[in-house]
Design an enzyme around this catalytic site. Structure first.
Site, PDB file in Angstrom:
ATOM      1  CE1 TYR A  61      -4.157   0.403  -0.462  1.00  0.00           C
ATOM      2  CE2 TYR A  61      -4.291  -1.688   0.867  1.00  0.00           C
ATOM      3  CZ  TYR A  61      -5.002  -0.868   0.259  1.00  0.00           C
ATOM      4  OH  TYR A  61      -6.237  -1.090  -0.113  1.00  0.00           O
ATOM      5  CD  GLU A  63      -4.101   4.323   0.595  1.00  0.00           C
ATOM      6  OE1 GLU A  63      -2.982   3.736   0.966  1.00  0.00           O
ATOM      7  OE2 GLU A  63      -5.239   4.193   0.793  1.00  0.00           O
ATOM      8  CG  ASP A 207      -8.958  10.609 -23.856  1.00  0.00           C
ATOM      9  OD1 ASP A 207      -7.937   9.916 -24.045  1.00  0.00           O
ATOM     10  OD2 ASP A 207      -9.956  10.367 -23.287  1.00  0.00           O
ATOM     11  CB  THR A 233      -5.561   3.906 -21.516  1.00  0.00           C
ATOM     12  OG1 THR A 233      -5.512   4.102 -22.971  1.00  0.00           O
ATOM     13  CG2 THR A 233      -7.017   4.230 -21.110  1.00  0.00           C
ATOM     14  CE  LYS A 236      -8.163   2.536 -24.981  1.00  0.00           C
ATOM     15  NZ  LYS A 236      -8.284   3.333 -24.124  1.00  0.00           N
ATOM     16  NE  ARG A 242      -7.838  -3.307 -19.245  1.00  0.00           N
ATOM     17  CZ  ARG A 242      -7.999  -3.314 -20.757  1.00  0.00           C
ATOM     18  NH1 ARG A 242      -7.586  -4.148 -21.363  1.00  0.00           N
ATOM     19  NH2 ARG A 242      -8.963  -2.491 -21.203  1.00  0.00           N
TER      20      ARG A 242
HETATM   21  N1  DSN Z   1     -12.935   1.149 -24.535  1.00  0.00           N
HETATM   22  C1  DSN Z   1     -11.844   1.842 -25.075  1.00  0.00           C
HETATM   23  C2  DSN Z   1     -12.010   1.766 -26.366  1.00  0.00           C
HETATM   24  O1  DSN Z   1     -12.268   0.574 -26.957  1.00  0.00           O
HETATM   25  O2  DSN Z   1     -11.813   2.569 -27.317  1.00  0.00           O
HETATM   26  C3  DSN Z   1     -12.126   3.454 -24.693  1.00  0.00           C
HETATM   27  O3  DSN Z   1     -12.338   3.406 -23.344  1.00  0.00           O
END
Ligand code: DSN
Length: 439
Positions: A61, A63, A207, A233, A236, A242
């Protein structure tokens, strides 16, 4: 109490302790090998990233932030988080970085909590035109708790309608102006958004969840010099674990950090933090730069091959990693195409296209992308083959003279060809036996 036994390999531990979960993970390992994965937000993380994600860091942990924690024992955790932050700064040139958001939606929520009040006016690209739920969609907290104004793309060419963005910004003077999306196949003009937003006093947020790997590699322009806050994120096109992250100008650092913790979250996921650091290390390599360029090249080649076969591409093509296809001219819905492709071993998602007359659960389009298939080494020949398979599946699905069994047979033929191709391209991170077969 007896200490838990510790066999050597992770997969062996799992199989011994919980064979049911182990079997499901093995089946998913096979699925990720055997099928062509075209969902543009998915990828194959490296073994190094997976090892960091699943490491003993999950036991701790922490925080707070490095040097300012609420629990003792942070000697190593502080090093991991600081290293990760420094690598994100080095790759993206950001002034301030927070790597604790659990994923992209919490990262965006932290931006709202940090920088505006419930009821404030906010603007973003509508979900139906390629934006994200968290950019002000009516069903999301971003649309429920804020006065969300949505802009879109132009009907004639599928590009962002900057006249509309400018007019809406002047009329509503939003506190936040979001740009970027999840189904926009073209370059996002961050400089233009910044100019429009700043002229009305808005804080401009980019974003880049989908394109952060492309931005890191310099094959898509970076928003960092222009906008105030960047969210992403990490799993991707960046090919990490993730997770989520926020980059911002120094003047927003305190507000952003307080919104993430203690505003919204508790302890950060330290294994994820370590794995983001690993992904950023990988992203600085020449291999990754070549990979990101190939992602874009593959998408362009695939788009051209699909267009030549009569598929209607939203905006007429792609500049990035994704392609949005309206299946209407092929006589089927996007929903039907996605289901048929999955039966043929090709995985995508059904998706609304701009100005779609069909409902979101059964829309007209499909969304495909090249990050995952490029990670396993597909190139131009495979893109052309893929277009031929997609054409065969769409033609069979639309042919009303075919019996259902004939269609099933055609999908099975394609699936066998897909499987043979996949066997030639082992994917990063997956587990294989000595014969190169997925475990
Ligand atoms: N779920 C993502 C996507 O597939 O684009 C976006 O959050």
């Amino acid at each position: 109490m007896e200490a838990l036994a510790a066999p050597s390999a992770t997969a062996e531990n799992l199989a011994a302790v919980d064979p049911e979960v182990a079997a499901i993970i093995r089946a998913e390992n096979k699925r990720q090998h055997n099928k062509i994965r075209l969902i543009p937000s998915e990828n194959y993380a490296s073994r190094a990233v997976l090892e960091a994600t699943g490491s003993i860091l999950t036991n701790k942990y922490s925080e707070g932030y490095a040097g300012k924690r609420y629990y003792e024992g942070q000697q190593e955790i502080d090093k991991i988080e600081s290293l990760c932050v420094e690598r994100v700064k080095a790759v993206f040139g950001a002034e301030h970085v927070n790597v604790q958001p659990y994923s992209g939606s919490p990262a965006n929520q932290a931006v709202y909590v940090a920088l505006c009040e419930p009821g404030d006016s906010v603007m973003g690209l509508s979900l139906a035109h390629g934006g994200h739920l968290t950019h002000g969609a009516a069903v999301s907290i971003s649309g429920l708790h804020y006065q969300a104004v949505q802009y879109g793309v132009r009907k004639e060419d599928g590009l962002i309608d900057f006249d509309q963005v400018e007019a809406l910004a002047a009329a509503h003077r939003p506190k936040l102006l979001f740009c970027g999306g999840t189904a926009y196949p073209r370059v996002v003009d961050f400089a233009r958004f910044a100019e429009i937003g700043h002229a009305v006093g808005a804080i401009v947020v980019a974003d880049i969840a989908h394109i952060s790997g492309l931005v890191a590699a310099g094959v898509h322009p970076s928003p960092v010099p222009y906008v105030d806050v960047v969210t992403s994120t990490t799993h991707k096109s960046l090919r990490g674990p993730r997770g989520g992250m926020i980059m911002c100008k120094a003047r927003y650092a305190d507000a952003i950090d307080k919104a993430v913790f203690p505003g919204l979250q508790g302890g950060p996921h330290n294994g994820t933090t370590a794995a983001i650091a690993v992904a950023l290390q990988e992203a600085q390599s020449e291999e990754f730069k070549a990979y990101a360029q190939q992602v874009v090249d593959n998408a362009r080649i695939l788009g051209e091959a699909l267009s030549a076969r009569g598929f209607a591409l939203s905006s007429g093509g792609t500049d990035n990693h994704l392609i949005l296809i309206d299946m209407t001219d092929r006589g089927i819905t996007g929903y039907q195409m996605a289901k048929s492709l999955d039966a043929a071993g090709i995985v995508c998602n059904f998706n609304s296209v701009p100005f779609d007359s069909r409902p979101a659960r059964k829309p007209s389009g499909i969304r495909i992308g090249t990050p995952a298939i490029t990670s396993r080494g597909f190139g131009s020949d495979e893109m052309k083959q893929l277009a031929e398979w997609m054409d065969r599946v769409a033609t069979a699905r639309a042919d009303e003279t075919l019996e259902k069994d004939d269609r099933v047979e055609i999908n099975a033929e394609v699936r066998a060809e897909v499987r043979a191709l996949c066997d030639r391209f082992p994917a990063p991170g997956l587990l294989y036996d000595g014969d190169g077969q997925p475990l």
